[in-house]
Design a protein around this motif. Sequence first.
Motif, mmCIF file in Angstrom:
data_model
loop_
_atom_site.group_PDB
_atom_site.id
_atom_site.type_symbol
_atom_site.label_atom_id
_atom_site.label_comp_id
_atom_site.label_asym_id
_atom_site.label_seq_id
_atom_site.Cartn_x
_atom_site.Cartn_y
_atom_site.Cartn_z
ATOM 1 N N VAL A 256 0.888 -1.155 -0.009
ATOM 2 C CA VAL A 256 -0.090 -0.049 0.031
ATOM 3 C C VAL A 256 0.856 1.093 0.065
ATOM 4 N N SER B 119 -6.777 5.642 -4.935
ATOM 5 C CA SER B 119 -8.145 6.476 -4.049
ATOM 6 C C SER B 119 -7.799 7.789 -3.575
ATOM 7 N N GLU C 38 -6.730 -1.462 4.031
ATOM 8 C CA GLU C 38 -5.585 -2.535 4.103
ATOM 9 C C GLU C 38 -5.045 -2.463 5.539
ATOM 10 N N GLY D 63 -10.931 2.315 -8.180
ATOM 11 C CA GLY D 63 -10.361 1.172 -8.032
ATOM 12 C C GLY D 63 -9.154 1.183 -7.440
ATOM 13 N N ASP D 64 -7.956 0.887 -7.666
ATOM 14 C CA ASP D 64 -6.748 0.684 -6.691
ATOM 15 C C ASP D 64 -6.082 2.072 -6.729
ATOM 16 N N TYR E 250 1.664 -2.212 -6.989
ATOM 17 C CA TYR E 250 1.052 -1.908 -5.616
ATOM 18 C C TYR E 250 -0.456 -2.364 -5.620
ATOM 19 N N ALA E 251 -0.901 -2.643 -4.416
ATOM 20 C CA ALA E 251 -2.172 -3.135 -4.407
ATOM 21 C C ALA E 251 -3.069 -2.052 -4.158
ATOM 22 N N HIS E 252 -2.754 -1.077 -3.460
ATOM 23 C CA HIS E 252 -3.666 0.035 -3.376
ATOM 24 C C HIS E 252 -2.818 1.407 -3.299
#
Length: 480
Positions: free
Chosen positions: A296, A340, A356, A337-338, A314-316
């Motif tokens: 993250v 924000s 997360e 989506g990923d 990256y995940a987010h």
Amino acid sequence: MKRLTLREFNRAAAQFDNNEPSVYNLCRKDYPDILTELENEEFSDVLDAGCGTGAVLALLAEKYPEKRYTGIDLSPEMITVASGKNLPNVKFVCGDCEMLPFEAESFDVITCSMSFHHYPHPLDFFQSCKRVLRPGGRLIIRDMTANSFLRFFINGIELPLCHLLGKGDVACYGRKDLERFCLASGLKLEAFEQRKGFRLHSVIRKEPAAAIDAGQHDGQLSGVPETMLQTVYARAKETRTRGAIRDEKAVQLVKQLNYDFSLADKDAAMHNGVIARTIVLDRLVKNFLETHPGAVVVNTACGLDTRCYRMSGYAHWYNLDLPETMAVREKLLPEYGDISPIAMSAMEDWGGQIKESGVPVLVIIEGLTMYLTEADIRQMFSVISGRFRQVIVLVETMNPAVAKHFKEKSIEGSHAKFTWGVKDGNALAALLPDFRCIEEHSLTEGMTAFVPIYKVLGTLPFIRNISNKIIVLEKRQRHV
């Protein structure tokens, strides 16, 4: 008609990649023209409509592995074969291209190679593309076409006979057809060519967002938030001129801003500092994500930073800044989506916005600390420490003497003032009991990319010390 197409391609899926005269090979032959079109502008997220077994996406992922790709096809058997290739940064979805199952404004580019002629409701496809394209995004169609006489024969005689043989082809289209679909859907036909081999090559665009008035005197922005306009201009100018970095997103953003950049245009010190910082931070962030896949990232004081579009793995990614700044960013860079947005101050308790837990975390603090006070710095790091058990922070700092005496022309023009500096990473860590300094990087490291003399100057302690630094901090682990 969709039933015929579905049956035809489900049957063909297993041998699709190996059949020499197949649509698969026609798609592969389309790749050079699609790639040339893609490379005209920056892109991050690509959707391939009617992807089949992933011919075009496999080639794109090999060329640009850092981008994100999605393929959609009506045939579940095609998607099964495509998914079995395990292509990096590519996901495949079984679905209807006339009703694209994605969030609004998810893609920079949609490609459609040898698929469009199978759609019984082409206007539905165009309207669906408009919804999922980002402002300024492109639809690139490669298909078959012919002159009006041949199209009359194909559509009136050949294709009805094909239907009797179980083929799902619907129509062969010309320029006027695509103009009609664009007019009805609110898209713009930018290019239509009939190329060798009766190949249709078309580029269709979703209009970019209207220009945003971010002038100094309209009351929208002032002081520190306004500095984001200076930095995005520096990245755009560098992309268009010397080319030490490539940030096509910044170029697009500047085109949408109604703002007087004359001070920034003359401020070489500010420009070079922004580019050096971008080079150093891009390298550090890329290295972190390569060694911590699925991490993250929290980009503090993001302004109009576009690093999230240049990075992968990256995940987010969370972009955080003041509400008035994020209001401008949302108009120019709507994110889903990923990626924000968080519309809060870096000193507020924004930790609850991070969904997360139990994953690697990287926090970036770029171009902010020199406008704060020591109390602000302590509070900002208290928020970070309180939310994450383990975290790495990349924070840009300024030498105290520079903060006190140096003025950048364009920054002064925005009424922002340098107010704080710190000698080095150890001095910063001494203020923050929860963190330790693990390394630091002078921005002279970035300067070497475009001013070669810094390969020598950067070795001199005085030069390194007066330059801004990227300090790498790690949260200390408390052992009970």
